[in-house]
Design a protein around this motif. Structure first.
Motif, PDB file in Angstrom:
ATOM      1  N   UNK A   1      42.621  -6.423  -3.304  1.00 17.99           N
ATOM      2  CA  UNK A   1      41.893  -5.604  -4.547  1.00 17.99           C
ATOM      3  C   UNK A   1      40.367  -5.271  -4.408  1.00 17.99           C
ATOM      4  N   UNK A   2      39.579  -6.393  -3.626  1.00 23.91           N
ATOM      5  CA  UNK A   2      38.131  -6.822  -2.783  1.00 23.91           C
ATOM      6  C   UNK A   2      38.068  -5.740  -1.548  1.00 23.91           C
ATOM      7  N   UNK A   3      38.919  -5.381  -1.291  1.00 23.96           N
ATOM      8  CA  UNK A   3      38.842  -5.003   0.277  1.00 23.96           C
ATOM      9  C   UNK A   3      37.754  -3.430   0.616  1.00 23.96           C
ATOM     10  N   UNK A   4      37.841  -2.657  -1.190  1.00 23.96           N
ATOM     11  CA  UNK A   4      36.642  -2.084  -0.863  1.00 23.96           C
ATOM     12  C   UNK A   4      35.251  -1.649  -1.519  1.00 23.96           C
ATOM     13  N   UNK A   5      34.848  -2.504  -1.377  1.00 24.86           N
ATOM     14  CA  UNK A   5      34.374  -3.424  -2.515  1.00 24.86           C
ATOM     15  C   UNK A   5      32.823  -3.425  -1.386  1.00 24.86           C
ATOM     16  N   UNK A   6      31.691  -3.204  -0.287  1.00 24.40           N
ATOM     17  CA  UNK A   6      31.158  -3.447   0.513  1.00 24.40           C
ATOM     18  C   UNK A   6      29.915  -4.394  -0.039  1.00 24.40           C
ATOM     19  N   UNK A   7      29.504  -4.439  -1.262  1.00 29.68           N
ATOM     20  CA  UNK A   7      28.548  -5.904  -1.922  1.00 29.68           C
ATOM     21  C   UNK A   7      28.579  -5.926  -2.843  1.00 29.68           C
ATOM     22  N   UNK A   8      28.277  -7.458  -2.774  1.00 32.56           N
ATOM     23  CA  UNK A   8      28.691  -8.346  -4.080  1.00 32.56           C
ATOM     24  C   UNK A   8      27.077  -8.839  -4.489  1.00 32.56           C
TER      25      UNK A   8
ATOM     26  N   UNK B   1      36.569 -16.708   0.306  1.00 30.77           N
ATOM     27  CA  UNK B   1      36.422 -16.150   2.047  1.00 30.77           C
ATOM     28  C   UNK B   1      36.774 -14.559   2.129  1.00 30.77           C
ATOM     29  N   UNK B   2      37.230 -14.079   0.935  1.00 35.94           N
ATOM     30  CA  UNK B   2      37.423 -12.604   1.154  1.00 35.94           C
ATOM     31  C   UNK B   2      36.225 -12.195   1.128  1.00 35.94           C
ATOM     32  N   UNK B   3      35.026 -12.638   0.057  1.00 35.92           N
ATOM     33  CA  UNK B   3      34.057 -11.653  -0.172  1.00 35.92           C
ATOM     34  C   UNK B   3      33.351 -11.691   1.511  1.00 35.92           C
ATOM     35  N   UNK B   4      33.211 -13.814   2.055  1.00 40.84           N
ATOM     36  CA  UNK B   4      32.468 -13.662   3.569  1.00 40.84           C
ATOM     37  C   UNK B   4      31.641 -12.986   3.506  1.00 40.84           C
ATOM     38  N   UNK B   5      30.510 -12.567   4.188  1.00 40.96           N
ATOM     39  CA  UNK B   5      28.911 -12.561   4.536  1.00 40.96           C
ATOM     40  C   UNK B   5      28.996 -10.877   3.850  1.00 40.96           C
ATOM     41  N   UNK B   6      29.361 -10.521   2.649  1.00 36.34           N
ATOM     42  CA  UNK B   6      29.646  -9.013   2.254  1.00 36.34           C
ATOM     43  C   UNK B   6      28.026  -9.999   0.450  1.00 36.34           C
ATOM     44  N   UNK B   7      28.503 -11.103   0.440  1.00 39.17           N
ATOM     45  CA  UNK B   7      27.590 -11.919  -0.950  1.00 39.17           C
ATOM     46  C   UNK B   7      26.135 -11.681  -0.729  1.00 39.17           C
ATOM     47  N   UNK B   8      25.247 -11.485  -1.247  1.00 38.29           N
ATOM     48  CA  UNK B   8      24.058 -11.700  -1.137  1.00 38.29           C
ATOM     49  C   UNK B   8      23.574 -12.274  -0.949  1.00 38.29           C
ATOM     50  N   UNK B   9      22.754 -12.951  -0.186  1.00 38.96           N
ATOM     51  CA  UNK B   9      22.163 -13.952  -0.242  1.00 38.96           C
ATOM     52  C   UNK B   9      21.181 -14.041  -1.404  1.00 38.96           C
TER      53      UNK B   9
END
Length: 249
Positions: A79-86, A125-133
């Motif tokens: 579900x989250x694979x193609x979302x580049x940034x959150x 864990x799936x989003x990882x470093x795509x989550x903005x600091x």
């Protein structure tokens, strides 16, 4: 987990920010999605059922939808694979798991934690470093975390309280990402109707006689609290109670 350390000058606004809301197609989640969209955010909602997710997203002018079973890590990954940034992640999914511990099936009772703690682990864990600091994570707990009932909700109460403790720990572990929890009181949502069925009206009538404001909370009010937790850049490690004073009685 390595987090993205690039800060945004717009951290305190939702304009052009990407928000992913699990459980964002009904009740509190949908109310939060609609309000965040009105504030200028790009909102993607996630639901178990793809047809339902697509319909709700289209009807409310949201920016996208995904389908996932939060208890299955592989569906979350897809579900989250193609979302580049959150920028902001909101986790409101979870069913009402009720059963007495000496009677209910253990596998059923485990869902209270699987849909909350372990689902959050899979998603983060799936989003990882795509989550903005400079972004945030918002969990949901509920009134049972403070005031469990004798009606077979001990495990759900434990899972709800665990989400609050989990958020406080993650506020340190994922820093500078902010992590908070919304704890709503009894709220007039479709989940309440599904849970209580034919007993809903009698339950609501009895409860509202006791509440300080003599009414239930609305999804709009609880959704506004979610938006506040996302947009206030100094709210961190907190549990925000939106219960109309129910904890006082």
């Amino acid at each position: 987990m390595t987090m993205n350390r690039v800060a945004s000058p717009n951290a305190s606004t939702l304009t052009d920010r990407t928000i992913v809301i699990f459980g964002g197609t009904s009740g509190i989640g949908l109310a939060a999605a609609i309000q965040a969209k009105a504030a200028g955010a790009k909102v993607i909602v996630v639901r178990f059922n793809p047809e339902g997710a697509a319909k709700v997203a289209a009807e409310n002018g949201l920016d996208g939808w995904r389908a996932a079973d939060v208890t299955r890590a592989e569906t979350v990954t897809t579900a989250l694979a193609d979302i580049p940034h959150v920028d902001h992640l909101v986790l409101l999914a979870g069913t009402f798991v009720a059963g007495r511990i000496l009677e209910a099936e253990v596998e059923y009772l485990k869902r209270a934690f699987d849909e909350r703690i372990w689902a959050a682990v899979h998603i983060l864990r799936t989003i990882g470093d795509r989550l903005a600091s400079d972004g945030s994570v918002t969990f949901i707990s509920g009134a049972l975390a403070d005031r469990p009932s004798a009606q077979g909700t001990a495990v759900l109460a434990a899972a709800s309280a665990a989400m609050e403790a989990f958020a406080r720990g993650l506020a340190l572990e994922l820093a500078p990402v902010r992590v908070n929890t919304l704890s709503p009181g009894t709220t007039d949502t479709p989940l309440l109707a599904r849970t209580l069925g034919a007993h809903r009206d009698a339950y609501v009538a009895a409860l509202t006689e006791k509440l300080p404001q003599r009414r239930l909370g609305t999804a709009t009010e609880a959704g506004a609290a979610v938006v506040f937790l996302m947009s206030n850049g100094f709210m961190n490690g907190e549990t925000l109670h939106v219960d109309g004073g129910a904890r006082l009685i």
